[in-house]
Design an enzyme around this catalytic site. Sequence first.
Site, PDB file in Angstrom:
ATOM      1  N   PRO A  11     -11.414  -6.642  -5.745  1.00  0.00           N
ATOM      2  CA  PRO A  11     -11.973  -7.298  -4.571  1.00  0.00           C
ATOM      3  C   PRO A  11     -11.729  -6.551  -3.268  1.00  0.00           C
ATOM      4  O   PRO A  11     -10.650  -6.001  -3.057  1.00  0.00           O
ATOM      5  CB  PRO A  11     -11.259  -8.658  -4.546  1.00  0.00           C
ATOM      6  CG  PRO A  11     -10.046  -8.479  -5.401  1.00  0.00           C
ATOM      7  CD  PRO A  11     -10.415  -7.474  -6.434  1.00  0.00           C
ATOM      8  N   ASN A  12     -12.760  -6.562  -2.449  1.00  0.00           N
ATOM      9  CA  ASN A  12     -12.757  -5.993  -1.095  1.00  0.00           C
ATOM     10  C   ASN A  12     -12.798  -4.474  -1.063  1.00  0.00           C
ATOM     11  O   ASN A  12     -12.967  -3.881  -0.001  1.00  0.00           O
ATOM     12  CB  ASN A  12     -11.564  -6.511  -0.265  1.00  0.00           C
ATOM     13  CG  ASN A  12     -11.624  -8.011  -0.089  1.00  0.00           C
ATOM     14  OD1 ASN A  12     -12.636  -8.527   0.374  1.00  0.00           O
ATOM     15  ND2 ASN A  12     -10.586  -8.715  -0.494  1.00  0.00           N
ATOM     16  N   ARG A  19     -13.305  -1.266   6.068  1.00  0.00           N
ATOM     17  CA  ARG A  19     -12.219  -2.234   6.024  1.00  0.00           C
ATOM     18  C   ARG A  19     -10.903  -1.566   6.444  1.00  0.00           C
ATOM     19  O   ARG A  19     -10.486  -0.578   5.817  1.00  0.00           O
ATOM     20  CB  ARG A  19     -12.109  -2.705   4.575  1.00  0.00           C
ATOM     21  CG  ARG A  19     -10.886  -3.497   4.255  1.00  0.00           C
ATOM     22  CD  ARG A  19     -10.663  -3.566   2.747  1.00  0.00           C
ATOM     23  NE  ARG A  19      -9.598  -4.489   2.455  1.00  0.00           N
ATOM     24  CZ  ARG A  19      -8.901  -4.490   1.323  1.00  0.00           C
ATOM     25  NH1 ARG A  19      -9.190  -3.610   0.363  1.00  0.00           N
ATOM     26  NH2 ARG A  19      -7.947  -5.351   1.132  1.00  0.00           N
ATOM     27  N   TYR A  24      -6.851   2.136   4.823  1.00  0.00           N
ATOM     28  CA  TYR A  24      -7.584   2.560   3.626  1.00  0.00           C
ATOM     29  C   TYR A  24      -8.471   3.787   3.836  1.00  0.00           C
ATOM     30  O   TYR A  24      -9.123   4.245   2.889  1.00  0.00           O
ATOM     31  CB  TYR A  24      -8.427   1.381   3.110  1.00  0.00           C
ATOM     32  CG  TYR A  24      -7.584   0.204   2.679  1.00  0.00           C
ATOM     33  CD1 TYR A  24      -6.729   0.302   1.587  1.00  0.00           C
ATOM     34  CD2 TYR A  24      -7.631  -1.004   3.366  1.00  0.00           C
ATOM     35  CE1 TYR A  24      -5.939  -0.764   1.192  1.00  0.00           C
ATOM     36  CE2 TYR A  24      -6.847  -2.091   2.981  1.00  0.00           C
ATOM     37  CZ  TYR A  24      -6.010  -1.958   1.887  1.00  0.00           C
ATOM     38  OH  TYR A  24      -5.226  -3.009   1.493  1.00  0.00           O
ATOM     39  N   ASN A  75      -7.830  -0.091  -9.663  1.00  0.00           N
ATOM     40  CA  ASN A  75      -7.219  -0.602  -8.438  1.00  0.00           C
ATOM     41  C   ASN A  75      -7.622  -2.067  -8.375  1.00  0.00           C
ATOM     42  O   ASN A  75      -8.746  -2.383  -7.979  1.00  0.00           O
ATOM     43  CB  ASN A  75      -7.719   0.149  -7.206  1.00  0.00           C
ATOM     44  CG  ASN A  75      -7.063  -0.363  -5.933  1.00  0.00           C
ATOM     45  OD1 ASN A  75      -6.432  -1.419  -5.927  1.00  0.00           O
ATOM     46  ND2 ASN A  75      -7.226   0.378  -4.852  1.00  0.00           N
ATOM     47  N   ALA A  78      -6.176  -7.189  -4.416  1.00  0.00           N
ATOM     48  CA  ALA A  78      -5.216  -8.291  -4.285  1.00  0.00           C
ATOM     49  C   ALA A  78      -4.909  -8.963  -5.631  1.00  0.00           C
ATOM     50  O   ALA A  78      -3.846  -9.594  -5.774  1.00  0.00           O
ATOM     51  CB  ALA A  78      -5.753  -9.320  -3.293  1.00  0.00           C
ATOM     52  N   GLU A  99      -2.800   2.563 -12.932  1.00  0.00           N
ATOM     53  CA  GLU A  99      -2.974   1.693 -11.763  1.00  0.00           C
ATOM     54  C   GLU A  99      -2.922   2.542 -10.484  1.00  0.00           C
ATOM     55  O   GLU A  99      -2.068   3.421 -10.365  1.00  0.00           O
ATOM     56  CB  GLU A  99      -1.826   0.665 -11.759  1.00  0.00           C
ATOM     57  CG  GLU A  99      -1.806  -0.280 -10.577  1.00  0.00           C
ATOM     58  CD  GLU A  99      -0.565  -1.199 -10.619  1.00  0.00           C
ATOM     59  OE1 GLU A  99       0.243  -1.114 -11.576  1.00  0.00           O
ATOM     60  OE2 GLU A  99      -0.412  -1.990  -9.676  1.00  0.00           O
ATOM     61  N   HIS A 101      -3.118   2.353  -6.117  1.00  0.00           N
ATOM     62  CA  HIS A 101      -3.223   1.663  -4.827  1.00  0.00           C
ATOM     63  C   HIS A 101      -3.317   2.705  -3.726  1.00  0.00           C
ATOM     64  O   HIS A 101      -2.475   3.619  -3.668  1.00  0.00           O
ATOM     65  CB  HIS A 101      -2.024   0.745  -4.578  1.00  0.00           C
ATOM     66  CG  HIS A 101      -1.943  -0.327  -5.608  1.00  0.00           C
ATOM     67  ND1 HIS A 101      -2.830  -1.386  -5.627  1.00  0.00           N
ATOM     68  CD2 HIS A 101      -1.161  -0.458  -6.690  1.00  0.00           C
ATOM     69  CE1 HIS A 101      -2.561  -2.135  -6.668  1.00  0.00           C
ATOM     70  NE2 HIS A 101      -1.562  -1.600  -7.338  1.00  0.00           N
ATOM     71  N   ARG A 108       4.508  -2.641   2.799  1.00  0.00           N
ATOM     72  CA  ARG A 108       3.708  -3.709   3.396  1.00  0.00           C
ATOM     73  C   ARG A 108       4.373  -5.078   3.135  1.00  0.00           C
ATOM     74  O   ARG A 108       5.552  -5.147   2.830  1.00  0.00           O
ATOM     75  CB  ARG A 108       2.277  -3.620   2.860  1.00  0.00           C
ATOM     76  CG  ARG A 108       1.630  -2.265   3.215  1.00  0.00           C
ATOM     77  CD  ARG A 108       0.212  -2.145   2.700  1.00  0.00           C
ATOM     78  NE  ARG A 108      -0.663  -3.113   3.355  1.00  0.00           N
ATOM     79  CZ  ARG A 108      -1.911  -3.377   2.936  1.00  0.00           C
ATOM     80  NH1 ARG A 108      -2.400  -2.744   1.865  1.00  0.00           N
ATOM     81  NH2 ARG A 108      -2.649  -4.257   3.578  1.00  0.00           N
TER      82      ARG A 108
HETATM   83  C1  DQA Z   1      -4.663  -2.233  -2.523  1.00  0.00           C
HETATM   84  C2  DQA Z   1      -3.385  -2.966  -2.070  1.00  0.00           C
HETATM   85  C3  DQA Z   1      -3.540  -4.470  -2.271  1.00  0.00           C
HETATM   86  O1  DQA Z   1      -2.349  -5.136  -1.850  1.00  0.00           O
HETATM   87  C4  DQA Z   1      -4.682  -5.000  -1.436  1.00  0.00           C
HETATM   88  O2  DQA Z   1      -4.859  -6.373  -1.669  1.00  0.00           O
HETATM   89  C5  DQA Z   1      -5.954  -4.245  -1.686  1.00  0.00           C
HETATM   90  C6  DQA Z   1      -5.899  -2.795  -1.835  1.00  0.00           C
HETATM   91  C7  DQA Z   1      -4.607  -0.723  -2.213  1.00  0.00           C
HETATM   92  O3  DQA Z   1      -5.430   0.000  -2.738  1.00  0.00           O
HETATM   93  O4  DQA Z   1      -3.753  -0.284  -1.429  1.00  0.00           O
HETATM   94  O5  DQA Z   1      -7.042  -4.810  -1.697  1.00  0.00           O
HETATM   95  O6  DQA Z   1      -4.802  -2.377  -3.915  1.00  0.00           O
END
Ligand code: DQA
Length: 143
Positions: A11-12, A19, A24, A75, A78, A99, A101, A108
């Site tokens: 998501p996102n 964003r 990011y 990835n 959240a 995985e 990020h 954070r």
């Molecule tokens: C994320 C870190 C997560 O905590 C966050 O909710 C994201 C992006 C990252 O790529 O740093 O959406 O996965």
Amino acid sequence: MKKSILLINGPNLNLLGTREPETYGNQTLEDVEQLCVDHAAGMGISLATFQSNHEGAIVDAIQQSRDVYSHIVINPGAYTHTSIAIRDAILGIDARVYEVHISNVHEREPFRHHSYISDIAKGVFIGMGIPGYLAAIDAIGAE
Ligand code: DQA
């Protein structure tokens, strides 16, 4: 099975580039996916991409990857910090999972410090920015 990768973004991450660019970066999801496709292709590995904002759709994609892809780079956004369903989907397939990020989740908010995926992942790439995706692909190439 010949190596092949499914890249999953949660998501996102469809909003990459616009964003929170200080966290990011400026590259769009399309940019990132193309970088990954090209990077894997340079290693002779095919890579398909998938993004969803929906937990169940990600679970479906993981289930359907069975017997199709040897590896997943994910990835989970959240959902990393909340989704037992995504964890269980990963446990239900044979693919080796890495995985990623983009940000350093450990510097954070405390709720980002726990991952439901890390202890069942083959490797974890955190806080390397977009190159973290390429590092995960490199790790698959080196297996
Ligand atoms: C994320 C870190 C997560 O905590 C966050 O909710 C994201 C992006 C990252 O790529 O740093 O959406 O996965």
